[in-house]
Write an enzyme that holds these catalytic residues in place. Structure first.
Site, PDB file in Angstrom:
ATOM      1  N   SER A  74      -0.854  30.692   8.226  1.00  0.00           N
ATOM      2  CA  SER A  74      -1.718  30.347   9.348  1.00  0.00           C
ATOM      3  C   SER A  74      -1.090  29.201  10.129  1.00  0.00           C
ATOM      4  O   SER A  74      -0.509  28.286   9.531  1.00  0.00           O
ATOM      5  CB  SER A  74      -3.101  29.936   8.840  1.00  0.00           C
ATOM      6  OG  SER A  74      -3.808  29.302   9.885  1.00  0.00           O
ATOM      7  N   SER A 136     -14.721  31.026   8.958  1.00  0.00           N
ATOM      8  CA  SER A 136     -14.480  31.882   7.786  1.00  0.00           C
ATOM      9  C   SER A 136     -14.900  33.327   8.079  1.00  0.00           C
ATOM     10  O   SER A 136     -14.188  34.260   7.729  1.00  0.00           O
ATOM     11  CB  SER A 136     -15.176  31.344   6.544  1.00  0.00           C
ATOM     12  OG  SER A 136     -16.555  31.206   6.758  1.00  0.00           O
ATOM     13  N   GLU A 168     -17.036  37.407   1.323  1.00  0.00           N
ATOM     14  CA  GLU A 168     -17.501  36.013   1.217  1.00  0.00           C
ATOM     15  C   GLU A 168     -18.419  35.817   0.003  1.00  0.00           C
ATOM     16  O   GLU A 168     -18.282  34.844  -0.731  1.00  0.00           O
ATOM     17  CB  GLU A 168     -18.238  35.626   2.498  1.00  0.00           C
ATOM     18  CG  GLU A 168     -18.759  34.222   2.497  1.00  0.00           C
ATOM     19  CD  GLU A 168     -18.046  33.278   3.474  1.00  0.00           C
ATOM     20  OE1 GLU A 168     -17.356  33.767   4.386  1.00  0.00           O
ATOM     21  OE2 GLU A 168     -18.216  32.067   3.310  1.00  0.00           O
ATOM     22  N   ASP A 180     -23.175  35.485   9.877  1.00  0.00           N
ATOM     23  CA  ASP A 180     -21.890  35.136  10.475  1.00  0.00           C
ATOM     24  C   ASP A 180     -21.008  36.369  10.666  1.00  0.00           C
ATOM     25  O   ASP A 180     -20.442  36.587  11.734  1.00  0.00           O
ATOM     26  CB  ASP A 180     -21.156  34.112   9.601  1.00  0.00           C
ATOM     27  CG  ASP A 180     -21.983  32.862   9.390  1.00  0.00           C
ATOM     28  OD1 ASP A 180     -22.969  32.668  10.123  1.00  0.00           O
ATOM     29  OD2 ASP A 180     -21.649  32.079   8.481  1.00  0.00           O
TER      30      ASP A 180
HETATM   31  C1  GLA Z   1     -23.913  29.122   7.207  1.00  0.00           C
HETATM   32  C2  GLA Z   1     -23.945  30.467   6.522  1.00  0.00           C
HETATM   33  C3  GLA Z   1     -24.843  31.437   7.311  1.00  0.00           C
HETATM   34  C4  GLA Z   1     -26.203  30.827   7.586  1.00  0.00           C
HETATM   35  C5  GLA Z   1     -26.046  29.438   8.195  1.00  0.00           C
HETATM   36  C6  GLA Z   1     -27.363  28.703   8.352  1.00  0.00           C
HETATM   37  O1  GLA Z   1     -23.237  29.202   8.418  1.00  0.00           O
HETATM   38  O2  GLA Z   1     -22.642  30.989   6.422  1.00  0.00           O
HETATM   39  O3  GLA Z   1     -24.939  32.655   6.592  1.00  0.00           O
HETATM   40  O4  GLA Z   1     -26.964  30.792   6.414  1.00  0.00           O
HETATM   41  O5  GLA Z   1     -25.207  28.614   7.414  1.00  0.00           O
HETATM   42  O6  GLA Z   1     -28.168  29.306   9.299  1.00  0.00           O
END
Ligand code: GLA
Length: 393
Positions: A74, A136, A168, A180
């Site tokens: 990276s 991530s 993950e 995410d």
């Molecule tokens: C992190 C986690 C998400 C979510 C947020 C809080 O980013 O990766 O899945 O739970 O926190 O909203």
């Protein structure tokens, strides 16, 4: 970052790939990071969240190899990794650091498709790392998109999102919800995604470009998701759900309870009462916020963000002095509709919804207040809702 720099990053990734690995030209892919407008810590509680994919993210240059080896580099990480896929364990190896994310995707992809060819990957990001914009998930979705294209497996975006999510949770071991990876994989330019996490369905919510701009404010207080209190919050919310069921109200997930449900049972022990209160009240705020957004009522939408921040600070306890000061400073500006922390919290970034064209004035005021408190200059960026993952040609 200027347009000029943006267009040079994929070129830099491509060039670095060739100097590191030599040989034939790689293919180039992109996956976006995300900002969650509202719905804090609701995804792992089966609730509704309102993220958007941003016009920043992760580029990866990729090429298959047929000797069973995986090489990972990276532009943003000193550590380079090379290993034989036959030696890959079923779980992350802490010593491999950031490389666990793409390795998790490689192993989930192999499980799902049976494709086990090696691969050379080189990443480059224009997202601040580990700051709450989900670098991530972007690295996972970019890797999944690359492997899918290189193998011609034609997986749909929902499948790529679920594969990235399993990398993950099952491989890296962070017990995150689906937000995410889903936001990165399903993002649409000019839209937010109303994601119903329990049902795993989503609706697109158009964003009025003349209504507000999204200002991301980086406190520059570092946090690492995996070592933060995130998994502890996940556990506490699960315990709150179990306690509510034990008290006689049985619902599928914590977000499915109403404030009235919670009021009907004896007070939950310790911090569980506060954790449950955050989740059930945040569900109400998401509903109000989405209605306001669809109606073009940005004042109400902004107020929901302010209330969400207060709840994550007092009931969920994932804020910190830096996030409180930066969001307070933003709220003191006339041109700000509302502000809150994003991502897991504990540091990293916050967002402010601002009147279009007011970024410079808001930034100057917030920077002065923040610097006076912490002697650190925060970073700012106006981000837009961009498209999901794609191949660059
Ligand atoms: C992190 C986690 C998400 C979510 C947020 C809080 O980013 O990766 O899945 O739970 O926190 O909203």
């Amino acid at each position: 970052m200027s347009v000029h720099q943006l267009s040079t990053l994929p070129r830099a990734v491509h060039g670095a790939f060739l100097s590191a690995y030599g040989g034939a030209a790689p293919r180039l892919f992109f996956a976006p990071g995300r900002v969650n407008l509202i719905g804090a810590h609701l995804d792992y509680n089966g609730g509704d969240v309102l993220p958007l994919a941003v016009d920043r993210g992760l580029y990866v240059a990729a090429r298959l190899r047929h000797d069973g080896r995986v090489r990972l580099r990276s532009l943003d990480q000193a550590q380079a990794v090379e290993l034989d896929t036959a030696t890959l364990s079923a779980r992350a190896d802490r010593a491999l650091g950031w490389a666990n994310y793409p390795l998790g995707v490689w192993s989930q992809f192999a499980l799902m498709t049976g494709q086990r060819a090696g691969v050379d990957l080189l990443f480059g990001s224009d997202l601040p790392m580990a700051s709450g914009l989900s670098s991530s998930a972007a690295i996972e979705v970019a890797t999944a998109t690359a492997l899918d294209a290189l193998h011609g497996t034609a997986l749909d975006r929902l499948t790529l999102a679920m594969l990235a999510h399993r990398a993950e949770t099952d491989y890296v071991g962070v017990k995150c919800g689906i937000m995410d990876q889903f936001a990165s994989a399903l993002g649409r330019a000019g839209h937010a995604l109303l994601l119903h996490c329990h049902a795993r369905t989503h609706e697109l919510v158009p964003l009025d470009p003349d209504g507000f701009e999204l200002l991301v404010m980086d406190t520059r207080k570092p946090r690492t998701l995996a070592t933060s209190g995130f998994n502890q919050r996940v556990r506490e919310c699960a315990e709150a759900h179990a306690a509510l069921r034990a008290a006689g109200i049985d619902r599928a997930c914590l977000a499915a309870y109403s404030p009235a449900d919670v009021a009907r049972v004896p007070p939950l022990p310790g911090v569980l009462a506060k954790r449950a209160r955050h989740v059930v009240t945040e569900m109400g705020r998401v509903a109000v916020a989405v209605r306001a957004l669809r109606a073009g009522d940005f004042a109400t939408f902004g107020r929901c963000l302010d209330e969400s921040h207060a709840s994550t600070a007092h009931d969920l306890e994932v804020s910190c002095a830096e996030l409180d000061v930066i969001t307070d400073a933003a709220r003191s500006c006339d041109d700000v509709f509302g502000a809150r922390l994003v991502g897991a919290g504990f540091g990293g970034c916050a967002i402010a919804l601002i009147r279009p064209g007011s970024a410079a004035a808001v930034e100057a005021l917030v920077a002065a207040r923040y610097r006076a408190a912490f002697d650190v200059a925060p970073r700012f960026e106006v981000l837009h809702a961009g498209p999901g993952p794609r191949e660059l040609t």
